[in-house]
Write a protein that holds these residues in place. Structure first.
Motif, PDB file in Angstrom:
ATOM      1  N   PRO A  33      12.921  56.609  64.022  1.00  0.00           N
ATOM      2  CA  PRO A  33      12.019  56.024  65.027  1.00  0.00           C
ATOM      3  C   PRO A  33      11.707  54.558  64.784  1.00  0.00           C
ATOM      4  CG  PRO A  33      11.165  58.110  64.190  1.00  0.00           C
ATOM      5  CD  PRO A  33      12.250  57.688  63.273  1.00  0.00           C
ATOM      6  N   GLN A  34      11.768  54.111  63.506  1.00  0.00           N
ATOM      7  CA  GLN A  34      11.402  52.729  63.182  1.00  0.00           C
ATOM      8  C   GLN A  34       9.998  52.393  63.708  1.00  0.00           C
ATOM      9  OE1 GLN A  34      13.013  50.489  61.215  1.00  0.00           O
ATOM     10  NE2 GLN A  34      14.498  52.107  60.747  1.00  0.00           N
ATOM     11  N   GLN A  35       9.052  53.299  63.440  1.00  0.00           N
ATOM     12  CA  GLN A  35       7.635  53.169  63.801  1.00  0.00           C
ATOM     13  C   GLN A  35       7.405  53.164  65.312  1.00  0.00           C
ATOM     14  OE1 GLN A  35       5.573  50.118  61.485  1.00  0.00           O
ATOM     15  NE2 GLN A  35       7.304  50.054  60.064  1.00  0.00           N
ATOM     16  N   ASP A  36       8.355  53.690  66.061  1.00  0.00           N
ATOM     17  CA  ASP A  36       8.219  53.795  67.508  1.00  0.00           C
ATOM     18  C   ASP A  36       7.894  55.251  67.849  1.00  0.00           C
ATOM     19  OD1 ASP A  36       8.274  53.681  70.233  1.00  0.00           O
ATOM     20  OD2 ASP A  36      10.349  52.956  70.392  1.00  0.00           O
ATOM     21  N   VAL A  96      21.451  57.630  56.003  1.00  0.00           N
ATOM     22  CA  VAL A  96      20.385  57.297  56.952  1.00  0.00           C
ATOM     23  C   VAL A  96      19.465  56.218  56.404  1.00  0.00           C
ATOM     24  CG1 VAL A  96      18.356  58.207  58.155  1.00  0.00           C
ATOM     25  CG2 VAL A  96      20.450  59.570  58.030  1.00  0.00           C
ATOM     26  N   SER A  97      19.101  56.343  55.127  1.00  0.00           N
ATOM     27  CA  SER A  97      18.051  55.470  54.588  1.00  0.00           C
ATOM     28  C   SER A  97      18.556  54.406  53.636  1.00  0.00           C
ATOM     29  CB  SER A  97      17.008  56.316  53.855  1.00  0.00           C
ATOM     30  OG  SER A  97      17.572  56.922  52.700  1.00  0.00           O
ATOM     31  N   GLY A  98      19.720  54.635  53.006  1.00  0.00           N
ATOM     32  CA  GLY A  98      20.161  53.712  51.975  1.00  0.00           C
ATOM     33  C   GLY A  98      19.308  53.777  50.724  1.00  0.00           C
ATOM     34  N   GLY A  99      18.490  54.821  50.619  1.00  0.00           N
ATOM     35  CA  GLY A  99      17.605  54.958  49.461  1.00  0.00           C
ATOM     36  C   GLY A  99      16.355  54.125  49.538  1.00  0.00           C
ATOM     37  N   VAL A 100      16.111  53.498  50.704  1.00  0.00           N
ATOM     38  CA  VAL A 100      14.945  52.628  50.870  1.00  0.00           C
ATOM     39  C   VAL A 100      13.885  53.357  51.690  1.00  0.00           C
ATOM     40  CG1 VAL A 100      14.122  50.411  51.756  1.00  0.00           C
ATOM     41  CG2 VAL A 100      16.440  50.608  50.790  1.00  0.00           C
ATOM     42  N   PRO A 101      12.632  53.375  51.252  1.00  0.00           N
ATOM     43  CA  PRO A 101      11.582  54.061  52.033  1.00  0.00           C
ATOM     44  C   PRO A 101      11.233  53.309  53.306  1.00  0.00           C
ATOM     45  CG  PRO A 101      10.618  52.945  50.136  1.00  0.00           C
ATOM     46  CD  PRO A 101      12.110  52.822  49.985  1.00  0.00           C
ATOM     47  N   SER A 102      10.640  54.023  54.247  1.00  0.00           N
ATOM     48  CA  SER A 102      10.216  53.435  55.515  1.00  0.00           C
ATOM     49  C   SER A 102       8.843  53.986  55.885  1.00  0.00           C
ATOM     50  CB  SER A 102      11.224  53.767  56.620  1.00  0.00           C
ATOM     51  OG  SER A 102      10.816  53.217  57.859  1.00  0.00           O
ATOM     52  N   ILE A 103       8.100  53.218  56.656  1.00  0.00           N
ATOM     53  CA  ILE A 103       6.747  53.615  57.055  1.00  0.00           C
ATOM     54  C   ILE A 103       6.817  54.605  58.210  1.00  0.00           C
ATOM     55  CG2 ILE A 103       4.525  52.771  57.921  1.00  0.00           C
ATOM     56  CD1 ILE A 103       5.109  50.118  56.581  1.00  0.00           C
ATOM     57  N   THR A 104       5.960  55.594  58.169  1.00  0.00           N
ATOM     58  CA  THR A 104       5.948  56.630  59.197  1.00  0.00           C
ATOM     59  C   THR A 104       5.320  56.108  60.483  1.00  0.00           C
ATOM     60  OG1 THR A 104       5.309  58.919  59.626  1.00  0.00           O
ATOM     61  CG2 THR A 104       3.684  57.534  58.556  1.00  0.00           C
ATOM     62  N   THR A 105       5.539  56.823  61.576  1.00  0.00           N
ATOM     63  CA  THR A 105       4.950  56.439  62.857  1.00  0.00           C
ATOM     64  C   THR A 105       3.488  56.872  62.928  1.00  0.00           C
ATOM     65  OG1 THR A 105       5.608  58.513  63.903  1.00  0.00           O
ATOM     66  CG2 THR A 105       7.188  56.707  63.982  1.00  0.00           C
ATOM     67  N   ASP A 106       2.727  56.208  63.758  1.00  0.00           N
ATOM     68  CA  ASP A 106       1.305  56.546  63.908  1.00  0.00           C
ATOM     69  C   ASP A 106       1.133  57.946  64.494  1.00  0.00           C
ATOM     70  OD1 ASP A 106       0.577  54.059  62.911  1.00  0.00           O
ATOM     71  OD2 ASP A 106       0.489  53.139  64.908  1.00  0.00           O
ATOM     72  N   ALA A 152       0.486  65.202  61.512  1.00  0.00           N
ATOM     73  CA  ALA A 152       0.608  65.855  60.205  1.00  0.00           C
ATOM     74  C   ALA A 152      -0.585  65.585  59.302  1.00  0.00           C
ATOM     75  CB  ALA A 152       1.894  65.399  59.515  1.00  0.00           C
ATOM     76  N   GLY A 153      -1.143  64.393  59.384  1.00  0.00           N
ATOM     77  CA  GLY A 153      -2.238  64.034  58.487  1.00  0.00           C
ATOM     78  C   GLY A 153      -3.619  64.210  59.086  1.00  0.00           C
ATOM     79  N   GLY A 154      -3.710  64.621  60.349  1.00  0.00           N
ATOM     80  CA  GLY A 154      -5.007  64.789  60.990  1.00  0.00           C
ATOM     81  C   GLY A 154      -5.673  66.093  60.610  1.00  0.00           C
ATOM     82  N   GLN A 155      -6.836  66.335  61.233  1.00  0.00           N
ATOM     83  CA  GLN A 155      -7.605  67.545  60.975  1.00  0.00           C
ATOM     84  C   GLN A 155      -8.056  68.176  62.282  1.00  0.00           C
ATOM     85  OE1 GLN A 155     -10.883  66.730  58.320  1.00  0.00           O
ATOM     86  NE2 GLN A 155      -9.556  66.331  56.554  1.00  0.00           N
ATOM     87  N   LEU A 156      -8.257  69.475  62.226  1.00  0.00           N
ATOM     88  CA  LEU A 156      -8.781  70.232  63.359  1.00  0.00           C
ATOM     89  C   LEU A 156      -9.902  71.119  62.851  1.00  0.00           C
ATOM     90  CD1 LEU A 156      -8.569  71.020  66.352  1.00  0.00           C
ATOM     91  CD2 LEU A 156      -6.947  72.813  65.672  1.00  0.00           C
ATOM     92  N   LEU A 157     -11.103  70.854  63.325  1.00  0.00           N
ATOM     93  CA  LEU A 157     -12.293  71.597  62.883  1.00  0.00           C
ATOM     94  C   LEU A 157     -12.472  71.524  61.372  1.00  0.00           C
ATOM     95  CD1 LEU A 157     -11.943  74.785  65.134  1.00  0.00           C
ATOM     96  CD2 LEU A 157     -13.317  72.724  65.562  1.00  0.00           C
ATOM     97  N   GLY A 158     -12.155  70.351  60.815  1.00  0.00           N
ATOM     98  CA  GLY A 158     -12.316  70.149  59.382  1.00  0.00           C
ATOM     99  C   GLY A 158     -11.190  70.663  58.528  1.00  0.00           C
ATOM    100  N   LEU A 159     -10.186  71.295  59.142  1.00  0.00           N
ATOM    101  CA  LEU A 159      -9.058  71.857  58.399  1.00  0.00           C
ATOM    102  C   LEU A 159      -7.829  70.979  58.626  1.00  0.00           C
ATOM    103  CD1 LEU A 159      -8.524  74.422  56.662  1.00  0.00           C
ATOM    104  CD2 LEU A 159      -7.543  75.457  58.719  1.00  0.00           C
ATOM    105  N   ILE A 184       5.613  66.147  55.531  1.00  0.00           N
ATOM    106  CA  ILE A 184       5.487  65.190  54.423  1.00  0.00           C
ATOM    107  C   ILE A 184       5.614  63.769  54.927  1.00  0.00           C
ATOM    108  CG2 ILE A 184       6.580  64.362  52.303  1.00  0.00           C
ATOM    109  CD1 ILE A 184       7.332  67.234  51.672  1.00  0.00           C
ATOM    110  N   ALA A 185       6.539  63.566  55.871  1.00  0.00           N
ATOM    111  CA  ALA A 185       6.727  62.232  56.433  1.00  0.00           C
ATOM    112  C   ALA A 185       5.480  61.730  57.139  1.00  0.00           C
ATOM    113  CB  ALA A 185       7.907  62.237  57.409  1.00  0.00           C
ATOM    114  N   GLY A 186       4.648  62.642  57.663  1.00  0.00           N
ATOM    115  CA  GLY A 186       3.415  62.234  58.315  1.00  0.00           C
ATOM    116  C   GLY A 186       2.246  62.137  57.369  1.00  0.00           C
ATOM    117  N   ILE A 187       2.208  62.990  56.340  1.00  0.00           N
ATOM    118  CA  ILE A 187       1.107  62.961  55.378  1.00  0.00           C
ATOM    119  C   ILE A 187       1.180  61.726  54.496  1.00  0.00           C
ATOM    120  CG2 ILE A 187       0.110  64.169  53.393  1.00  0.00           C
ATOM    121  CD1 ILE A 187       1.061  66.780  54.679  1.00  0.00           C
ATOM    122  N   THR A 188       2.391  61.384  54.056  1.00  0.00           N
ATOM    123  CA  THR A 188       2.606  60.216  53.201  1.00  0.00           C
ATOM    124  C   THR A 188       2.987  59.029  54.074  1.00  0.00           C
ATOM    125  OG1 THR A 188       3.441  61.716  51.490  1.00  0.00           O
ATOM    126  CG2 THR A 188       3.839  59.364  51.186  1.00  0.00           C
TER     127      THR A 188
END
Length: 340
Positions: free
Chosen positions: A97-100, A151-161, A167-174, A240-244
């Motif tokens: 996605p390249q942050q898209d 795909v990556s060349g071994g280089v990390p990339s930033i996840t999309t918003d 993945a990193g959000g919460q629902l009713l505190g969970l 994992i891609a969304g949490i990290t």
């Protein structure tokens, strides 16, 4: 002689006995409660809301990959392609996605395509070509890591918003990742325990020869175990891609040993057969909390692999002892001695 009248409508009462709990469920729940009490006494900081909210997402990841490994272990195999499968899902979800946000759904579809291909490859090699599961999945893991570098060349990339919010959000505190894990557990449990296909799947895992003699499609069931396992690995990698925020290309390396450990702690035999998805998920929480406790008391992070290996050995040891037989033998010995 007066006979006592017997009412014709007298019927024996039916006693409603509760369903017996599986030994694995009782064992893992008891072990988890004991661990929580130990944490409360010696490392209360590991039970704080901040620590729990930060560690629960990773416990959910372990639970999801553990469910995937569970399906393969039930067929008497091991899936060592897990690290490459998770890592590939991570890099596809971040690099494509390249942050898209608009390209995220395409990245997920590509990840699912890779997962299906890897699953069918593993299944065909193991079930149709009769290759050793360890050797076959190691080869598939090498191919997956080749795709990771392509795909990556071994280089990390930033996840999309968008993925970070899902993945990193919460629902009713969970945490949302925990909800994904619970949904995966519910689906796997329902299919294995409440459907005809699931019961056939467990029967084939327990005795493939008997299943083949009964006319069951043994190879098909074995192949699908690897396919559905790869789909669960794909879900875990995407989460994992969304949490990290900036995951590396090797995120799956640290999940192989925990995936096997939680399956064993959950009571599933490494020889195949009946599986326990709920116990496996609880075991994932147990293993994660054990790691948090170790960190709280000062054990270095580098020792986490040793802790996971000890937990694996503990699970094998506990379920290898036939407590019921030993109890009957000891009870019978006491009765003989009393009669003497």
């Amino acid at each position: 002689m007066n006979a006592t009248p017997i009412a014709s409508n007298m019927r024996p009462r039916r006693t409603m006995l509760p369903m017996p709990l599986a030994r694995s469920f009782v064992t893992v729940v008891f072990s988890t409660l004991v661990l929580l009490m130990i944490c409360a006494l010696y490392a209360p900081s590991s039970l704080s809301w901040g620590a729990m909210s930060g560690s629960l997402p990773f416990a959910a990841i372990i639970a999801i990959v553990g469910l995937g490994q569970l399906l393969v272990v039930q067929q008497g195999g091991f899936d060592l392609s897990l690290p490459g499968a998770v890592s590939l899902a991570v890099v596809v979800a971040t690099h494509y996605p390249q942050q898209d946000d608009a390209l995220l759904y395409q990245a997920v579809l590509i990840s699912l395509g890779f997962a299906l291909a890897a699953g069918f490859l593993n299944g065909i090699l193991v079930s149709f070509f009769q290759l050793n599961a360890i050797i076959a999945t190691i080869g598939t893991n090498a191919l997956l890591y080749g795709a990771v570098f392509a795909v990556s060349g071994g280089v990390p990339s930033i996840t999309t918003d968008l993925l970070a919010n899902i993945a990193g959000g919460q629902l009713l505190g969970l945490p949302n990742s925990v909800i994904f894990a619970l949904v995966a557990m519910a689906v796997v449990t329902f299919v294995l325990k409440k459907t005809v296909a699931g019961r056939r799947f467990e029967a084939i895992g327990a005795n493939p020869r008997a299943g083949r003699a009964a006319g069951l499609r043994v190879r098909t069931h074995q192949t699908m175990a690897y396919v559905f396992a790869q789909l669960l690995y794909c879900v875990a990698g995407t989460l994992i891609a969304g949490i990290t925020r900036e995951p590396t290309a090797f995120q799956g390396d640290s999940l192989l040993l925990p995936s096997v450990a939680v399956v064993v702690l959950g009571g599933t035999s490494l020889l195949g057969g009946r599986g326990y998805p709920i116990s496996t998920v609880i075991a994932a929480f147990f293993l994660n909390q054990l790691s948090q406790f170790a960190l709280s008391v000062g054990v270095p992070f580098s020792a986490q692999t040793i802790i996971q290996a000890l937990a694996l050995g503990f699970g094998i040891g506990v379920y290898s002892i036939r407590w019921t037989v030993n109890l009957r033998k000891s009870t019978g010995t006491k009765k003989v001695e009393e009669q003497k």
